[in-house]
Write an enzyme that holds these catalytic residues in place. Structure first.
Site: not given
Ligand code: GLY
Length: 408
Positions: A115, A180
């Site tokens: 992330d 993601d």
């Molecule tokens: N990247 C985590 C979400 O979209 O909840």
């Protein structure tokens, strides 16, 4: 002749007038959203002035919930402040944006999950874009270095999470990659441009290609999680973590994928990414389960009958399937960018309708939400977490979509 000239002038004035009449409501609504954002973000900063306690959502009492810098959402609040600076030109937002950005400094060395692209790209990255802060460039490059430690030559992709179990506490994932992760590629492309280091670009492209091959179904919907065997590269599991079922289409995941392939086209100009993004856009926009107001249910396949008894929440609390405003905000922003590459397929109109729908009907009610612009998003329903609440990243992509709307 004079008669026709006058008639023409009258028509031209009328056309202009009617055009401005059509334009004005959108512009007004979006301006109002920014005034509202000013009030809400100012309220939030009265509750938390410490940039190590970063607004994320509201708890059950509708009080502000904050997170630390290692949380995946840590960069979005700084990003919101940068967007406020960009959209209003007011120095006060820049000063705050710098303060909330620079609190994230140590994240550049962190490789604990994927992330960091969100965390640093949406804070330091915007400081470079909106305030020409060259001193932030080394932070982007160091973050790319940290992120690339998660790239595996055998699987040909970046590992999203370390070993973990699925929401059910049983299924094990050893090298989980979530859709993601496409969003983190933006940081790699930017860092490659800044530093001239081709490796960041190559890792981004390889990850995008592997994801295209393994995450997507024939109808261009995607799985949330693909788990790999890091010794052989073999796909071991295709599943969900935050969606309705393993085979369903979690709305935010579809939005991340769309946004991700649009950005891959932005940096590579490889037509295969543009084509792929358009196919994902069709899955979303032509989906019979997309509500008329264009704000999706939290999962395109969700239905009340299929509610999983193992989910740890009280079904009576949520008698209707929740919407996910964050998915709409991400999708709207991605469609605005797609509309700059493909001008004749109505993407701009859909993006605008989605944005207006959010601005008109998903705005926070200040009586029970004093800190965010939007409400009605979903964090993770299977974890019974953050259902029908504001989320800091919904506001981020909403502001980005307003900026993109203005730039069109
Ligand atoms: N990247 C985590 C979400 O979209 O909840």
């Amino acid at each position: 002749m004079n008669y026709f000239k006058s008639l023409f002038s009258v028509c031209a004035v009328l056309a202009l007038f009617s055009c401005s009449q059509q334009q004005r409501p959108e512009t007004n609504v979006l301006d109002e959203s920014l005034t509202f954002a000013d009030q809400q973000f100012s309220n939030a900063m009265q509750i938390t002035s410490d940039p190590n306690k970063i607004p994320r959502t509201l708890d059950k009492n509708r009080d502000l919930t904050t997170v630390g810098i290692y949380n995946w959402t840590s960069g979005f609040f700084a990003g919101n402040l940068w967007y406020m600076y960009k959209l209003t030109g007011e120095e006060k937002w820049k000063n705050e944006a710098v303060r909330w950005t620079e609190a994230l400094d140590t994240i550049q060395y962190w490789s604990g999950n994927h992330d960091v692209g969100f965390m640093i790209g949406d804070s330091y990255g915007l400081g470079i874009r909106f305030d020409n802060r060259k001193q932030y460039e080394p932070v982007m490059v160091q973050t790319a270095e940290s992120l690339c430690k998660r790239f595996n030559e055998t699987t040909q992709c970046l590992e999203s999470w370390n070993y973990r179990k699925a929401w059910d506490g049983k299924t094990e994932w050893f090298f989980p990659v979530i859709i993601d992760n496409m969003m983190n590629l933006e940081l790699l492309f930017e860092a490659s441009k800044i530093s001239g280091n081709q490796r960041y670009y190559d890792v981004a492209v390889t990850h995008a290609n592997t994801t295209m091959k393994n995450h997507y179904r024939p109808d261009y919907s995607c799985y949330h999680v693909v788990d790999y065997d890091e010794k052989t590269g073999e796909v071991k599991d295709k599943a969900t973590c935050q969606g309705f079922t393993d085979e369903s289409s979690w709305a935010r995941g579809q939005a991340w994928g769309l946004y991700g392939y649009v950005l891959c086209y932005r940096y590579t100009k490889d037509a295969k990414y543009l084509d792929f993004a358009e196919k994902i856009a069709s899955f979303i926009l032509d989906n019979p389960r997309l509500p008329k107001d264009l704000v999706p249910y939290w999962d395109y396949n969700a239905n009340m009958d299929g509610w999983n008894p193992e989910w740890k929440y009280n079904k009576a609390d949520y008698p209707v399937i929740p919407r996910d405003a964050s998915a709409a905000a991400i999708t709207s922003s991605a469609l605005f960018e797609l509309a700059t590459y493909v001008t004749d397929k109505g993407y701009r109109e859909k993006a605008t309708d989605m944005l207006m729908s959010l601005a008109n009907n998903y705005k926070a009610d200040p009586a029970n939400n004093k800190y965010f612009i939007l409400d009605h998003s979903v964090g993770s329903l299977p974890h019974s977490a953050e259902i029908d609440v504001p989320l800091v990243y919904a506001d981020y992509y909403f502001l980005e979509a307003i900026d993109r709307y203005r730039n069109m």
